[in-house]
Design an enzyme around this catalytic site. Sequence first.
Site, PDB file in Angstrom:
ATOM      1  N   CYS A  71      29.312  49.794  33.419  1.00  0.00           N
ATOM      2  CA  CYS A  71      28.512  49.260  35.067  1.00  0.00           C
ATOM      3  C   CYS A  71      27.739  49.293  35.503  1.00  0.00           C
ATOM      4  O   CYS A  71      27.763  49.305  36.649  1.00  0.00           O
ATOM      5  CB  CYS A  71      30.278  49.676  35.828  1.00  0.00           C
ATOM      6  SG  CYS A  71      30.677  51.391  35.849  1.00  0.00           S
ATOM      7  N   CYS A  80      37.973  46.968  37.241  1.00  0.00           N
ATOM      8  CA  CYS A  80      38.552  46.046  38.351  1.00  0.00           C
ATOM      9  C   CYS A  80      39.480  45.258  37.694  1.00  0.00           C
ATOM     10  O   CYS A  80      39.331  44.647  36.736  1.00  0.00           O
ATOM     11  CB  CYS A  80      37.557  45.457  39.192  1.00  0.00           C
ATOM     12  SG  CYS A  80      36.391  46.853  39.921  1.00  0.00           S
ATOM     13  N   CYS A  83      37.872  41.789  36.003  1.00  0.00           N
ATOM     14  CA  CYS A  83      37.134  42.648  34.409  1.00  0.00           C
ATOM     15  C   CYS A  83      37.283  42.692  33.981  1.00  0.00           C
ATOM     16  O   CYS A  83      36.922  43.110  32.408  1.00  0.00           O
ATOM     17  CB  CYS A  83      35.429  43.105  35.585  1.00  0.00           C
ATOM     18  SG  CYS A  83      34.482  42.089  36.217  1.00  0.00           S
ATOM     19  N   CYS A 134      27.366  42.291  41.391  1.00  0.00           N
ATOM     20  CA  CYS A 134      28.828  43.035  42.277  1.00  0.00           C
ATOM     21  C   CYS A 134      29.121  44.722  41.459  1.00  0.00           C
ATOM     22  O   CYS A 134      29.392  45.526  42.685  1.00  0.00           O
ATOM     23  CB  CYS A 134      30.138  41.969  41.114  1.00  0.00           C
ATOM     24  SG  CYS A 134      30.751  42.184  41.604  1.00  0.00           S
ATOM     25  N   CYS A 135      28.588  45.269  40.000  1.00  0.00           N
ATOM     26  CA  CYS A 135      29.138  46.234  40.076  1.00  0.00           C
ATOM     27  C   CYS A 135      28.024  47.192  40.566  1.00  0.00           C
ATOM     28  O   CYS A 135      28.019  48.813  40.973  1.00  0.00           O
ATOM     29  CB  CYS A 135      28.331  46.780  39.031  1.00  0.00           C
ATOM     30  SG  CYS A 135      30.036  45.784  37.532  1.00  0.00           S
TER      31      CYS A 135
HETATM   32  S1  SF4 Z   1      34.104  45.593  37.508  1.00  0.00           S
HETATM   33 FE1  SF4 Z   1      34.113  43.149  37.911  1.00  0.00          FE
HETATM   34  S2  SF4 Z   1      34.426  43.011  40.234  1.00  0.00           S
HETATM   35 FE2  SF4 Z   1      33.925  45.302  39.507  1.00  0.00          FE
HETATM   36  S3  SF4 Z   1      32.527  45.882  40.789  1.00  0.00           S
HETATM   37 FE3  SF4 Z   1      32.026  45.200  38.823  1.00  0.00          FE
HETATM   38  S4  SF4 Z   1      31.192  43.201  38.566  1.00  0.00           S
HETATM   39 FE4  SF4 Z   1      32.573  43.658  40.452  1.00  0.00          FE
END
Ligand code: SF4
Length: 231
Positions: free
Chosen positions: A222, A196, A199, A113-114
């Site tokens: 991240c 975010c 998280c 996701c990151c």
């Molecule tokens: S901090 Fe969480 S929601 Fe944001 S990009 Fe990374 S995994 Fe995705």
Amino acid sequence: MTLAHTTLETAQIRELNAAFETAQPTEILAWAAATFGDGLAVTSSFGDPVLAHLAWSTVPGIEVSLIDTQYLFAETIWYAKHLAERTGGNLRILTPASDVGRDDLWVRDTDLCCGIRKVAPLEHMLANRTSWLTGLRRDDGPTRAQTPIVFHDVLRDVIKVNPIANWSDADVASYVLDNDLPPHPLVDRGYTSIGCWPCTAPAADPNDKRAGRWAGQSKTECGLHGGPTVK
Ligand code: SF4
């Protein structure tokens, strides 16, 4: 005119680090702008106002980018725009690729996701830049305690510059006070590091401001920062 990173040898980077330990962040910013010109990219997560305010005050017109993952707190987007308006700063908001929609990937695979939402937009921007300037500080937490002021980010092949790397929390507080800058709206609610919303939680460990990031997971960064460096 821009300066390719290859013209900064390891010995020069060492000399710069030695000199910059006692320099003002404004001097380091001015050096970076003069050295890298259009090749310089500046990013901030806007958890606090310091890096953006320093950049906008030191280098008129300089662009400061915020990576909007689509999962930032609404307060962060508002705050970045508010600071830019207040300071007359040039704010750019980077977004994931157009085919990345809202999903629940953060539940299943935070690294991926990151990677899609933060790292890819950054690396897209850095593809035609030679230097990347950030607000990383050694006081951010244990994982950042060795942050150099200047180094070669081998992964992105850019010279990374962290002009406030050696600023303490007290230095940040003084700067904010001296310049009458507003805090991020979530600071009063116990958030000492803000990413975010899925998280990020208020930090439970008073000695680690980043303890609320990916709380309960081994993940601490991240993917924007870290990786192989030459300093
Ligand atoms: S901090 Fe969480 S929601 Fe944001 S990009 Fe990374 S995994 Fe995705």
